[in-house]
Motif scaffolding. Structure first.
Motif, PDB file in Angstrom:
ATOM      1  N   ALA A  29       0.811  -1.282  -0.320  1.00 38.13           N
ATOM      2  CA  ALA A  29      -0.015  -0.005   0.093  1.00 38.13           C
ATOM      3  C   ALA A  29       0.969   1.148   0.124  1.00 38.13           C
ATOM      4  CB  ALA A  29      -0.886   0.140   1.195  1.00 38.13           C
ATOM      5  N   GLY A  30       1.947   1.182   0.567  1.00 33.53           N
ATOM      6  CA  GLY A  30       2.797   2.471   0.637  1.00 33.53           C
ATOM      7  C   GLY A  30       3.994   2.460  -0.106  1.00 33.53           C
ATOM      8  N   ILE A  31       4.095   1.330  -1.103  1.00 32.05           N
ATOM      9  CA  ILE A  31       5.301   1.431  -1.886  1.00 32.05           C
ATOM     10  C   ILE A  31       5.748   2.353  -2.743  1.00 32.05           C
ATOM     11  CG2 ILE A  31       4.627  -0.147  -3.957  1.00 32.05           C
ATOM     12  CD1 ILE A  31       6.598  -2.402  -3.145  1.00 32.05           C
ATOM     13  N   ARG A  32       4.576   2.980  -3.406  1.00 31.97           N
ATOM     14  CA  ARG A  32       4.723   4.254  -4.397  1.00 31.97           C
ATOM     15  C   ARG A  32       5.162   5.390  -3.750  1.00 31.97           C
ATOM     16  NH1 ARG A  32       1.949   3.183  -9.577  1.00 31.97           N
ATOM     17  NH2 ARG A  32       0.911   1.257  -9.475  1.00 31.97           N
ATOM     18  N   GLN A  33       5.069   5.583  -2.416  1.00 31.08           N
ATOM     19  CA  GLN A  33       5.540   6.803  -1.742  1.00 31.08           C
ATOM     20  C   GLN A  33       6.772   6.777  -0.888  1.00 31.08           C
ATOM     21  OE1 GLN A  33       2.266   5.477  -0.856  1.00 31.08           O
ATOM     22  NE2 GLN A  33       1.422   6.865  -2.688  1.00 31.08           N
ATOM     23  N   ALA A  34       7.503   5.370  -1.219  1.00 30.47           N
ATOM     24  CA  ALA A  34       8.645   5.183  -0.316  1.00 30.47           C
ATOM     25  C   ALA A  34       9.869   4.944  -1.173  1.00 30.47           C
ATOM     26  CB  ALA A  34       8.238   3.954   0.548  1.00 30.47           C
ATOM     27  N   GLN A  35      11.013   4.722  -0.499  1.00 26.21           N
ATOM     28  CA  GLN A  35      12.396   4.328  -1.159  1.00 26.21           C
ATOM     29  C   GLN A  35      12.300   2.969  -0.660  1.00 26.21           C
ATOM     30  OE1 GLN A  35      15.541   7.681  -0.506  1.00 26.21           O
ATOM     31  NE2 GLN A  35      13.781   7.931   1.309  1.00 26.21           N
TER      32      GLN A  35
ATOM     33  N   ALA B 163      12.089  -1.846  -6.088  1.00 25.17           N
ATOM     34  CA  ALA B 163      13.096  -1.873  -5.280  1.00 25.17           C
ATOM     35  C   ALA B 163      14.415  -1.344  -5.836  1.00 25.17           C
ATOM     36  CB  ALA B 163      13.107  -3.200  -4.473  1.00 25.17           C
ATOM     37  N   ARG B 164      15.280  -0.623  -5.038  1.00 24.38           N
ATOM     38  CA  ARG B 164      16.536  -0.524  -5.264  1.00 24.38           C
ATOM     39  C   ARG B 164      17.439  -1.321  -4.383  1.00 24.38           C
ATOM     40  NH1 ARG B 164      18.594   5.736  -4.277  1.00 24.38           N
ATOM     41  NH2 ARG B 164      16.708   5.626  -2.976  1.00 24.38           N
ATOM     42  N   ASN B 165      18.670  -1.789  -5.146  1.00 28.16           N
ATOM     43  CA  ASN B 165      19.384  -2.612  -4.320  1.00 28.16           C
ATOM     44  C   ASN B 165      20.614  -1.837  -3.757  1.00 28.16           C
ATOM     45  OD1 ASN B 165      21.958  -5.029  -5.279  1.00 28.16           O
ATOM     46  ND2 ASN B 165      20.377  -5.142  -3.540  1.00 28.16           N
TER      47      ASN B 165
ATOM     48  N   TYR C  53      11.491   1.895   2.813  1.00 27.69           N
ATOM     49  CA  TYR C  53      10.975   0.713   3.275  1.00 27.69           C
ATOM     50  C   TYR C  53      12.091  -0.381   2.837  1.00 27.69           C
ATOM     51  CZ  TYR C  53       5.933   1.830   3.195  1.00 27.69           C
ATOM     52  OH  TYR C  53       4.870   2.392   3.516  1.00 27.69           O
ATOM     53  N   LEU C  54      12.506  -1.256   3.902  1.00 29.65           N
ATOM     54  CA  LEU C  54      13.637  -2.189   3.900  1.00 29.65           C
ATOM     55  C   LEU C  54      13.106  -3.540   3.931  1.00 29.65           C
ATOM     56  CD1 LEU C  54      15.557  -0.343   6.839  1.00 29.65           C
ATOM     57  CD2 LEU C  54      15.978  -0.090   4.478  1.00 29.65           C
ATOM     58  N   TYR C  55      13.760  -4.360   3.001  1.00 26.83           N
ATOM     59  CA  TYR C  55      13.630  -5.703   3.235  1.00 26.83           C
ATOM     60  C   TYR C  55      14.829  -6.545   2.888  1.00 26.83           C
ATOM     61  CZ  TYR C  55      13.198  -6.224  -2.107  1.00 26.83           C
ATOM     62  OH  TYR C  55      13.574  -6.308  -3.369  1.00 26.83           O
ATOM     63  N   ASP C  56      15.050  -7.733   3.274  1.00 26.85           N
ATOM     64  CA  ASP C  56      16.193  -8.784   2.979  1.00 26.85           C
ATOM     65  C   ASP C  56      15.326 -10.179   2.762  1.00 26.85           C
ATOM     66  OD1 ASP C  56      16.862 -10.117   5.786  1.00 26.85           O
ATOM     67  OD2 ASP C  56      16.128  -7.930   6.257  1.00 26.85           O
TER      68      ASP C  56
ATOM     69  N   VAL D 276       7.016  -8.924  -8.711  1.00 30.94           N
ATOM     70  CA  VAL D 276       8.539  -9.027  -8.658  1.00 30.94           C
ATOM     71  C   VAL D 276       9.114  -8.633 -10.139  1.00 30.94           C
ATOM     72  CG1 VAL D 276       8.726 -10.594  -6.617  1.00 30.94           C
ATOM     73  CG2 VAL D 276       8.626 -11.589  -8.935  1.00 30.94           C
ATOM     74  N   LYS D 277      10.349  -8.392 -10.048  1.00 28.87           N
ATOM     75  CA  LYS D 277      11.053  -8.395 -11.367  1.00 28.87           C
ATOM     76  C   LYS D 277      12.173  -9.303 -11.367  1.00 28.87           C
ATOM     77  CE  LYS D 277      13.284  -5.005 -14.279  1.00 28.87           C
ATOM     78  NZ  LYS D 277      13.906  -3.925 -14.551  1.00 28.87           N
ATOM     79  N   LYS D 278      12.113 -10.027 -12.319  1.00 30.42           N
ATOM     80  CA  LYS D 278      13.153 -11.143 -12.451  1.00 30.42           C
ATOM     81  C   LYS D 278      14.253 -10.344 -13.526  1.00 30.42           C
ATOM     82  CE  LYS D 278      10.705 -14.479 -10.593  1.00 30.42           C
ATOM     83  NZ  LYS D 278      11.319 -15.309  -9.584  1.00 30.42           N
TER      84      LYS D 278
END
Length: 137
Positions: A50-56, A74-76, A96-99, A134-136
């Motif tokens: 829901a918040g992905i478009r407003q976040a880094q 996402a940026r790596n 927004y962080l993820y691993d 996802v982007k492959k």
């Protein structure tokens, strides 16, 4: 020679020591998460989307994992290079962080908070449970 009761007592002491070490390790892990929750939101997949478009959106995994597939948009910035690369991020926008599991995200949030970032969020279940776009590579 040690009798049966001496052997049982020794074994019991060893088991208690092992259990105490395990409890200590688990306690430290949960204490870190508790501390991070003071300044970081843990988001479900739906909240994250829901918040992905407003976040880094920052993928903290290594480049090879990122190339195999990552959350769309996402940026790596691998965790290993975050202390050098964090200046690429805007502190006025949500991060927004993820691993893979969220272990690195907790450490990254702690670091970014110390650098003055206030709007931090972590994908609670990590990329391993992600069902969204996802982007492959």
């Amino acid at each position: 020679m040690i009798g049966a009761s001496g052997f049982t007592s020794s074994l019991l002491m060893i088991l208690i020591a092992i259990l105490l070490v395990i409890a200590l390790i688990a306690g430290v892990r949960y204490w870190r998460i508790f501390q991070v929750k003071k300044y970081t939101k843990f988001l479900t997949e739906d909240q994250f989307q829901a918040g992905i478009r407003q976040a880094q959106v920052i993928d903290l995994r290594e480049a090879q994992s990122f190339e195999t597939g990552h959350i769309l948009g996402a940026r790596n910035i691998p965790y290993a290079s975050l202390k050098i690369s964090y200046q690429q991020l805007r502190p006025d926008l949500p991060v927004y962080l993820y691993d893979q599991t969220k272990v690195l995200s907790v450490q990254a949030a702690k670091f970014l908070h110390k650098q003055g970032f206030q709007k931090l969020a972590i994908l609670n279940e990590g990329y391993q449970k992600w069902d969204g776009k996802v982007k492959k590579g």
